[in-house]
Design a protein around this motif. Structure first.
Motif, mmCIF file in Angstrom:
data_model
loop_
_atom_site.group_PDB
_atom_site.id
_atom_site.type_symbol
_atom_site.label_atom_id
_atom_site.label_comp_id
_atom_site.label_asym_id
_atom_site.label_seq_id
_atom_site.Cartn_x
_atom_site.Cartn_y
_atom_site.Cartn_z
ATOM 1 N N LYS A 1 -32.131 -1.358 0.906
ATOM 2 C CA LYS A 1 -31.780 -1.232 2.084
ATOM 3 C C LYS A 1 -32.867 -2.129 3.275
ATOM 4 O O LYS A 1 -33.416 -1.375 3.892
ATOM 5 C CB LYS A 1 -31.387 -0.102 2.508
ATOM 6 N N GLU B 1 -32.916 -3.885 5.547
ATOM 7 C CA GLU B 1 -32.687 -4.118 6.925
ATOM 8 C C GLU B 1 -32.874 -2.931 7.642
ATOM 9 O O GLU B 1 -32.785 -2.618 9.113
ATOM 10 C CB GLU B 1 -31.111 -4.523 7.158
ATOM 11 N N THR B 2 -33.059 -1.574 6.949
ATOM 12 C CA THR B 2 -33.183 -0.293 7.409
ATOM 13 C C THR B 2 -34.773 -0.170 7.676
ATOM 14 O O THR B 2 -35.402 -0.358 6.604
ATOM 15 C CB THR B 2 -32.684 0.662 6.559
#
Length: 56
Positions: free
Chosen positions: A17, A19-20
């Motif tokens: 992830k 994007e986190t």
């Protein structure tokens, strides 16, 4: 949760992830971090099941 396993979970989640922000994973409690990891694992398992059920 041991430091090593917590660090491992954070590293894996940060990779799958991107994007986190990593800081978000680091701020999670052990229980929430485990739940996030299980959710990601379930998502990947579902995708794998769908790919395996495709007829050739």
């Amino acid at each position: 949760m041991t430091h090593l396993s917590r660090t491992t979970l954070i590293n894996v989640l940060a990779k799958v992830k991107p994007e986190t922000p990593r800081a978000m994973f680091e701020a999670l409690s052990d229980k929430a971090l485990d739940a996030e990891f299980r959710a990601v694992t379930a998502e990947y398992n579902e995708q794998a099941s769908q790919l395996m059920s495709v007829s050739y």
